[in-house]
Write a protein that holds these residues in place. Sequence first.
Motif, PDB file in Angstrom:
ATOM      1  N   LYS A 197       0.549  -1.476  -0.030  1.00 49.33           N
ATOM      2  CA  LYS A 197       0.083   0.483   0.353  1.00 49.33           C
ATOM      3  C   LYS A 197       0.872   1.136  -0.109  1.00 49.33           C
ATOM      4  O   LYS A 197       0.466   2.161  -0.510  1.00 49.33           O
ATOM      5  N   ASP A 198       2.302   1.086   0.483  1.00 45.59           N
ATOM      6  CA  ASP A 198       2.634   2.111   0.257  1.00 45.59           C
ATOM      7  C   ASP A 198       3.940   3.191  -0.670  1.00 45.59           C
ATOM      8  O   ASP A 198       3.803   4.202  -1.059  1.00 45.59           O
ATOM      9  N   VAL A 199       3.855   1.548  -1.128  1.00 47.60           N
ATOM     10  CA  VAL A 199       4.530   2.056  -2.398  1.00 47.60           C
ATOM     11  C   VAL A 199       3.292   2.235  -3.319  1.00 47.60           C
ATOM     12  O   VAL A 199       3.387   3.523  -4.278  1.00 47.60           O
ATOM     13  N   GLN A 200       2.180   2.291  -3.619  1.00 45.22           N
ATOM     14  CA  GLN A 200       1.264   2.679  -4.295  1.00 45.22           C
ATOM     15  C   GLN A 200       0.658   3.397  -4.034  1.00 45.22           C
ATOM     16  O   GLN A 200       0.705   5.403  -5.120  1.00 45.22           O
ATOM     17  N   ARG A 201       1.113   4.739  -2.772  1.00 49.22           N
ATOM     18  CA  ARG A 201       0.749   5.837  -2.884  1.00 49.22           C
ATOM     19  C   ARG A 201       2.079   6.418  -3.090  1.00 49.22           C
ATOM     20  O   ARG A 201       1.580   7.656  -3.626  1.00 49.22           O
ATOM     21  N   ASP A 202       3.044   5.810  -3.066  1.00 44.01           N
ATOM     22  CA  ASP A 202       4.046   6.729  -3.584  1.00 44.01           C
ATOM     23  C   ASP A 202       4.066   7.007  -4.914  1.00 44.01           C
ATOM     24  O   ASP A 202       4.513   8.475  -5.980  1.00 44.01           O
ATOM     25  N   ARG A 203       3.583   6.509  -5.552  1.00 39.65           N
ATOM     26  CA  ARG A 203       3.420   6.441  -7.293  1.00 39.65           C
ATOM     27  C   ARG A 203       1.826   6.706  -7.761  1.00 39.65           C
ATOM     28  O   ARG A 203       1.899   7.097  -8.637  1.00 39.65           O
ATOM     29  N   LEU A 204       0.922   6.598  -6.926  1.00 37.69           N
ATOM     30  CA  LEU A 204       0.430   8.070  -7.191  1.00 37.69           C
ATOM     31  C   LEU A 204       0.956   9.418  -6.875  1.00 37.69           C
ATOM     32  O   LEU A 204      -0.371  10.183  -7.968  1.00 37.69           O
ATOM     33  N   GLN A 205       1.678   9.278  -6.206  1.00 41.02           N
ATOM     34  CA  GLN A 205       1.586  10.532  -5.346  1.00 41.02           C
ATOM     35  C   GLN A 205       2.470  11.654  -6.623  1.00 41.02           C
ATOM     36  O   GLN A 205       2.401  11.986  -7.427  1.00 41.02           O
ATOM     37  N   GLU A 206       3.235  10.699  -7.018  1.00 39.83           N
ATOM     38  CA  GLU A 206       4.067  10.679  -8.760  1.00 39.83           C
ATOM     39  C   GLU A 206       3.679  10.982 -10.129  1.00 39.83           C
ATOM     40  O   GLU A 206       3.757  12.065 -10.909  1.00 39.83           O
ATOM     41  N   ARG A 207       2.551  10.433 -10.456  1.00 39.29           N
ATOM     42  CA  ARG A 207       1.068  11.140 -10.917  1.00 39.29           C
ATOM     43  C   ARG A 207       0.935  12.137 -10.707  1.00 39.29           C
ATOM     44  O   ARG A 207       0.421  12.682 -12.226  1.00 39.29           O
ATOM     45  N   LEU A 208       0.762  12.769  -9.675  1.00 42.62           N
ATOM     46  CA  LEU A 208      -0.090  13.846  -9.604  1.00 42.62           C
ATOM     47  C   LEU A 208       1.508  15.083  -9.476  1.00 42.62           C
ATOM     48  O   LEU A 208       0.934  16.321 -10.203  1.00 42.62           O
ATOM     49  N   ASP A 209       2.217  14.627  -9.397  1.00 41.11           N
ATOM     50  CA  ASP A 209       3.718  15.559  -8.560  1.00 41.11           C
ATOM     51  C   ASP A 209       4.641  15.978 -10.154  1.00 41.11           C
ATOM     52  O   ASP A 209       4.932  16.674 -10.720  1.00 41.11           O
ATOM     53  N   LEU A 210       4.411  14.972 -11.420  1.00 40.44           N
ATOM     54  CA  LEU A 210       4.974  15.323 -12.675  1.00 40.44           C
ATOM     55  C   LEU A 210       4.341  14.867 -14.304  1.00 40.44           C
ATOM     56  O   LEU A 210       3.158  14.191 -13.986  1.00 40.44           O
ATOM     57  N   SER A 211       4.485  16.207 -14.197  1.00 43.25           N
ATOM     58  CA  SER A 211       3.063  16.263 -15.504  1.00 43.25           C
ATOM     59  C   SER A 211       3.086  16.090 -17.019  1.00 43.25           C
ATOM     60  O   SER A 211       1.980  15.210 -16.911  1.00 43.25           O
TER      61      SER A 211
END
Length: 276
Positions: A181-195
């Motif tokens: 679940k932690d890795v999913q959080r990081d990958r979802l956040q990356e999709r928000l951070d990177l245009s």
Amino acid sequence: MHSPLGRIRQMHRRLLIKPRSKVDLAAFDPSDTRHLGGKQEAQAQLLRDAEAIDLLQDRLYAEGKRALLVILQGMDTSGKDGAVRAVFGRTGPLGISVTSFKAPSAEELAHDFLWRAHRACPQRGTIGIFNRSQYEDVLIGRVRMLAPPDIIEHRYNQINAFEDMISSSTRIVKFMLHISKDVQRDRLQERLDLSHKHWKFDPSDIEERKLWDDYMNAYETMLSRCSTKIAPWYIIPSNKKWARNATIAAIVRATLEDMDPQYPKPEWDPASFTIR
């Protein structure tokens, strides 16, 4: 690095779900790489396996008698698309098909739940890849209660019967891409951070994430009920993308080598022709 045979034996022992076994996903470390060795070695082996898959697929296409179906399931961001690119990126496009199963269309909903899966099954001589699959109907279908519980319950046996039916000409191998679940959080956040990754983000992913425990329970039931001798499930540690890709490639290669497709022998004598 382990020998190819040693790698495969370790993967089968650790990752294969035996038929009728009770699955506890908490017992599977999504960061486990013990069967691979180091990252650099694994990536080098991945390239060799991908090249071997291309050659084996060429033989499968020429033989034209059997097919291979590869099924990828996993939570959002588990890397289904990335695995397809890494494992099959060197495979000739003539003999490969990729089907991505999204929310069913009106036409699909007008048929039984297996109709769209059957339509997408690979023809003889080819490799078919399902990015999500008929198992959506016992995963999101169960978690979101898209059908009555008794209907969901029947679907496990119906899926097993469907896979048994197509197995006369199609080899089936299924991969559950297991992330934390932690890795999913990081990958979802990356999709928000990177245009350049905004297009990958779907707000509904946040709602699905809230149901994480329900999905894990649904996956455990699916794996326990639907890993069979003819259509086994493998749990693939997917927190590390390189390990995910290398593991899937090794098992796909081993599956094709076990199928051992052969170039057909011509019905004519090559020596009887002269090219002038």
